[in-house]
Structure formats: structure tokens, C-alpha cells
Design a protein around this motif. Sequence first.
Motif, PDB file in Angstrom:
ATOM      1  N   ASP A  36       0.792  -1.294  -0.028  1.00  0.00           N
ATOM      2  CA  ASP A  36      -0.077  -0.016  -0.023  1.00  0.00           C
ATOM      3  C   ASP A  36       0.861   1.255  -0.061  1.00  0.00           C
ATOM      4  N   TYR A  37       1.977   1.103   0.226  1.00  0.00           N
ATOM      5  CA  TYR A  37       3.010   2.320   0.427  1.00  0.00           C
ATOM      6  C   TYR A  37       3.379   2.879  -1.036  1.00  0.00           C
ATOM      7  N   ALA A  69       0.624   5.531  -1.562  1.00  0.00           N
ATOM      8  CA  ALA A  69       0.344   6.187  -0.477  1.00  0.00           C
ATOM      9  C   ALA A  69       0.862   7.487  -0.571  1.00  0.00           C
ATOM     10  N   SER A  70      -0.049   8.557  -0.063  1.00  0.00           N
ATOM     11  CA  SER A  70       0.623   9.788   0.245  1.00  0.00           C
ATOM     12  C   SER A  70       1.458  10.086   1.085  1.00  0.00           C
ATOM     13  N   GLU A  84       0.234   9.438   4.568  1.00  0.00           N
ATOM     14  CA  GLU A  84      -0.135   7.874   4.691  1.00  0.00           C
ATOM     15  C   GLU A  84       1.113   7.215   4.808  1.00  0.00           C
ATOM     16  N   ALA A 120       2.251   7.407   8.163  1.00  0.00           N
ATOM     17  CA  ALA A 120       1.395   6.666   8.997  1.00  0.00           C
ATOM     18  C   ALA A 120       1.799   5.111   8.973  1.00  0.00           C
ATOM     19  N   PRO A 146      -3.946   6.081  12.320  1.00  0.00           N
ATOM     20  CA  PRO A 146      -3.268   5.769  11.587  1.00  0.00           C
ATOM     21  C   PRO A 146      -1.913   4.820  11.891  1.00  0.00           C
TER      22      PRO A 146
END
Length: 890
Positions: A425-426, A429-430, A433, A436, A595
Amino acid sequence: MKRSCDQILQRSEYMTQEDSWDRDLLLDPAWEKQQRKTFTAWCNSHLRKAGTQIENIEEDFRNGLKLMLLLEVISGKRERLPKPDKGKMRFHKIANVNKALDFISSKGVKLVSIGAEEIVDGNVKMTLGMIWTIILRFAIQDISVEETSAKEGLLLWCQRKTAPYRNVNVQNFHISWKDGLALCALIHRHRPDLIDYSKLRKDDPIGNLNTAFEVAEKYLDIPKMLDADDIVNTPKPDEKAIMTYVSCFYHAFAGAEQAETAANRICKVLAVNQENEKLMEEYEKLASELLEWIRRTIPWLENRVAEQTMHAMQQKLEDFRDYRRVHKPPKVQEKCQLEINFNTLQTKLRLSNRPAFMPSEGKMVSDIANAWKGLEQVEKGYEEWLLTEIRRLERLDHLAEKFKQKSTLHESWTTGKEELLSQKDYESASLMEIRALMRKHEAFESDLAAHQDRVEQIAAIAQELNELDYYDAATINARCQGICDQWDNLGTLTQKRRESLERVEKLWETIDQLYLEFAKRAAPFNNWMDGAMEDLQDMFIVHSIEEIQSLITAHDQFKATLPEADKERMAIMGIHNEILKIAQTYGIKVVGENPYTVLSPQDISNKWEAVKQLVPMRDQTLQEEVARQQSNERLRRQFGAQANIIGPWIQTKMEEISHVSIDIAGSLEEQMSNLKTYEQNIINYKSNIDKLEGDHQLSQEGLIFDNKHTNYTMEHVRVGWEQLLTTIARTINEVENQILTRDAKGISQEQLNEFRASFNHFDRRNGMMDPDDFRACLISMGYDLGEVEFARIMTLVDPNNTGVVTFQAFIDFMTRETAETDTAEQVMASFKILASDKMYITVEELRRELPPEQAEYCISRMTKYIGGDAPPGALDYISFSSALYGESDL
């Protein structure tokens, strides 16, 4: 055994008094007729030796002359009566009759109601009574058969002589003789050449009687004293007449009594042998059964294949208890009885001059004792193994349950973690994010490290289950391996994710520190709460109050940390509140969850409430265990109190019994009575043993395996109790054998007391003397002992070379040389009489002279006689007699 003179005189007096009573009755005419004829014939059988006779019994004795002559003849002219008066006046006759009556009285006969005047006056009843008194005294009184005399002896002689004959059953001296077969049987038994008994018929009494009368008169010199018609036609023939006539047969065949005496001796010897053989067979049978039981039982006790469950092992323990309570006690009694029977048999063999009994190979008392010892050793090991296995299974069940609980908690925690760590997911991600995600991963690593200890605990429990040989170890190992493999994979995935996040970490700014701080503090606090909940629900196993008290102390220490933990909870909640305050202050809209962690403030609160609820539940569980351990302690104290009484009591009784045979005074019968009372008191104590067994069972059911309140275990008490019962039984048997020895050897109580006093004086080993003490004892009793003679005596009193002399052996020695025992030579001499001086004996002679059982016993065991002068089927009684006494094989 012959009766003493006093007994004979008493018997004579009794018979005379009895007959006096008879004479007071009205004499039956038929009986009077029979008595006249019989008594007249009997008197003439003696008077003819003096060249005279009588015709009329009441007339011919009136002047007393022939009466005095009759008495001189029947006394064998060994004693002369006073010179008779020659006058014919009444007073001369009375004087002569009185001289005759005085002579009768001098023989110990008390004449009742018989006076000289009645005889002189021709009183028939009194004259017959006087003649009957003379017949009793001189023809019947001295008859003795098997310790009975007079009438009973004569009747027993007739019964024995006629026993083998058909249709003959002699029970009295009247109707048993009416058919004449009994008289014919008497003649045929002694002179089979005179009568062919097989041709006689029971329905021909007249013919049978006349045959007997004629043969007796012609060949046996017994005059005809009875009339066949009178006997047959009289409902009950006169007893005195029959006895008088039958006594003539006894005296005529007196020469045959030597053979009868020999037969009696042989019968007694054979009876002893038969009884001893029966005892030997019983010993062999009982020994075989006991050894077979031991042989069957030992493999069962040696079977140490453990069951897989606690229930199955407890069933094995219950089966073992049944064995100890139900199956073994009867065998203990059988073993004791076997030893008693063996000792009694050996005593009887010694007393009857027989060789000692040697059981079959492997069935000696020592063999049985060794087998029994082996059984008890295996038995002890079996019980120890059972208890060890039960402890092991208890520990295994506890560990297995603990393994399952920890594994379930761990597997629940790891659910989804591999998928989470495998996410990428990284990549999309922003900045916020990714920051987090980085912090979230750090929190996960912290959580992962916190769970390392649980994984190690799971692996350690699995290893211990394997070391204790848990039956379902394969399942445990598979589950443990899965957890370890998953843990290794989690570590690998965690490292890979960290490396991925670190690669992009420099691209992102530091994320919100408050969220991070919350996550970092919440995770260990949550893990602490998980650990606390796990500890509060942790299963435990203890065996003492001290152990449960240790757990309570640890729990109290845990409760003391709760205020500090509550401060940490409030601090964590304060961080969350600070986030909300900042968001509210600066108008920041918080969207979604923290998060950096999956833990929410509500999760922390919920777990904290769960911890607070588990604390009092743990308190209750510990207090219940305290109550159980207190109950177990009461059981220990209760068992210990009883065992500390029963154990010393048994030891005291054992010591008392070891002295009882020495200290008890009085006769052997009194000693036996005291010992029986002593034995009953011991048996009455059995209820205390049973109660202790009950407490022992409760202790085992409560899994109580140690007891600091006593040094006596149930096994100690059981063994001591069995030894106590065996010892008192053996002591009673020793006294029984002493009674047997005393009676067989003819020892008086004074002699036994003297022997006991001598033995006790030199006894320093509680019922046994050393050889030196035994030598000193013999010297004190007057024995002049050289080395050779003393060595010979020691082989008699200590044949097994044990180095000690028991009281029984001492008694046997002191009585051996003076006792009257039958010998092989005596039995040979008796058989020689039965065989008419031949060196062999025939089957017919054995069956004629011995009772059927003894005759068949001899026939089945005697070997064939080897000699040219013997008829076919002749038997060797000489080798048979030697075999009876162990001088050759039977």
C-alpha cells in the motif's frame, strides 16, 4: 491298653449290680429254659475235667460240693478252696455254699441279693444268677478288644470277625443270632474247612443253628448249650445264654488273636501312612495352586505399559487396590496355612518314625517364600510406577491445556498479519499516509517483539510435553511447528516491509507525534493487559498450602501494580484527549482511526474493564484452591495420626509375639487358649487397618502423594499387618505341634515345663539357641558330650545346618530316645504272623485279616515276591514294610 485292676473290679461290680436288678424281675419262662440248658452245659464243660457233671442245676449245687469243685476247675486249680464240710445237715450245706460265695467275692465280684440259703433251698432264679455271675467273672470279664472289655469287647470281637460275611449284622446278643448265620460265620472265619458258608441260606435258621452246634461240639469241643427250636421260636432269645455260648467260641479261637493283634498293628501303621500321604498330596496341590497364582500375577504387575489418559491410569490404580484388598489377602492366608500344614506334617512324620517329607522340585517352603518375595518386590515397584505415571499424566494434561490456550491466543493475534505485512500500500500512499504506515509498522514491530516471549513459552511447553511422552505429541508438535514457521515468516515479512518503508522514509515528513505517541504507549499497555488477562486466567496445579500461598502472594503483588497501570491508562487516554483538544482548538477534522495503531481508546477501556473483572475471579479461584489444599492437609494429618498409632502398635505386637512362646506359663492348652485370645484381639484390630485403607484411598483420589506428618506409608502398614497375622498363626502352630509331640511321646506337663525352663535359661535369641548354648544346656542336664557325639546330635536338631536350635527341635530330641514308636521290624513281624510264618503273603490272607481299605492299600503297593516256594500272586511284605519307613522306595 489293658485296664487297671480297679477298673476291672468296678466293671465286675457294675455287671453284678445290673444282673441283680435283672434278678429282681420275673424271669421269662423261655429265658429260664434257655439259661438252664446253657448254664448246665457250660458247667459240665468244666466239671468233666474233674470226672463229674450235673443233671439238675438248682439241685446239684445245693450241698455246695460241686459248686466248690466247679470254682477250682475254672480257676485252673491254681487256688484251692477251703476244705468242704462232709456233713449232710443244712448248716453243712450252707457253710459249703458260703465258702464258694466267699471265693467268688475274693475275685472282686460284689454279690447282690444272692445268699447261701437261697442256693441250698434250690431257688432256681438265684442259682441261675449265681452261675451267670461266675460266667461273667471267669469267662467274659477278661475279654479285651481294642481297649474295650467284657460284654462290649466280646460284641466288638464278634462284629469284626463276621464283618466280611453276607447277611450277618451282629448288633447284640439276642436277635442278631436267631438265623444261625453269625455262629456259622464265626466258625468259618477261623476254620473255613469245617463249614461251606456259601451253601447256607438265611431262610433256614434251624438248619444253620444245628450245623453250628454240631460242628462246634464235634470239632471245637464246645458242648451244645442251646436248642435251635427255642432260639428260633423265642421273639428275643436270652442274652445271657447267647453270651455264654459265644464266649466259648472266643476262648476256643483265642490262639487266633495273635494274628488279630498283628493285623491291628498293621492297620494303625497303614492309617498313619495314608493320612501322611493325604497331607503330602494336599500340600503339593496347595503349593502348586499358590505358585501358579504367583506366576500368573507377576506378569500383570510387571506390565508397565502406561495408559494415555488419566482416567485409564486411575482405573489401573483401582484395579491394583482391588488386588490388594480382595485378591491378595486370601493368598496370604493360604501361604501361612501352607507353612503350618508343612510343619504339622513334618512333626507327624517325626513322631511316627517316618522320613521327612521332601516336596516336589520347586515346591519347597523356601521356594514359595522366594516366589512370594519376588511378588512383593514387583508389587511395590508396580504401585510406585502407577503413582509416578498418574503424576506424569496430571502434569501432561495441565501442560497440554496450557499449550492449547496460549496457542489459541497467539493464533488469534497472528490472524491476518501475514496478509497485512505483504501489502504494498505504500507504493500509492500519500506523504501523510506513508508516514502513517511507517509508524504503524514500528508499532507492529513493538507488538511483534512483545509476542516473542509467548512463542518461546509455547515452544518450551511443547518440548516438555515431548520429554514427558505425551500421547498426542504429534498433534502438539505439528501445531507448534506451524506457529514457529508462521513466526519466522512474520519476522521475515516484517523485516522486508521495514526495509521497503525505510527506502521511502526520507521522502516523507514526520507524521503527527501525538498519534505516534498514543500508538507506542497503547501497544505495550495493551500487551501488558493481554499478559495480565492471560495470567489471571492461567491454569495452575499445586500440591500443598505453601504452593497455593505462593500463587496468592504473586497475585497480591500483581494487584499492587494496578494503581500504577491505571495511571498509564489515564496517560494514554490523555494523549487521545489531547488530540481531540488540538483538533477542536485548531478546527481540524479527524477522519478515520489512528493511522499508527489498530487500538482505539475504546479497546483500551474495554480491556481495562475486563482486567478489573478478572481480578476478583482470580481471587475466588485461589481461595477455592486454598480450601482444597486445607482439606488435603486434614487428610494428611488424619492419616498420619492413625498411621503413627497403628505402625507402633504392629511393631509392639510383633515384639510381644516374639517373646510370647517363651514368657507364657501354664499348660500347653492354657497357652493355646491365651494365644487364640491374643489372635482374636489382633483380628479385632482389623477395623483400624480398614479405616486407614479408606483414608489412604481418599488421599490417592485427592492426588496426595506425600505426607510429612508420618513416616509410615500404607505399604509399610500392609506388610507389617500381614507379617503380624502370619507370625501369630505360626506361633499357634508351634504350640499345636508341641501338644501333638507331647501326646504322641507321652510327655507330662511337668516334663514340658522342665524342658521349657532349661531351654529359656540358655535362650538368648528369642526362641533359638546357638550351638554353644545348646551344648551348655545339654551338659547342665547331665549329658556327657564329646565332639563326635555332639556333632551327631546337631545333625538331628539342625538337619538344614541353619546354625540354631529351635524349641521344637529341642523337644523332639529330648523325647526321641524314650518314645515308643513302631518300627519297620515290628511291622514285618506282624505281617509274618498273618502269613503263618511264611516269607510272603497272599492276596486272600490280606483280605481275610485286614479291613477292606487297608487290604487294598497293601495289595496295590506290595511288589511280587521273588522265590521258588511261593504260589502265583504271592506278595513281598518285607520290602513293603521297609518302604513304609523310608528305608526303600514304596
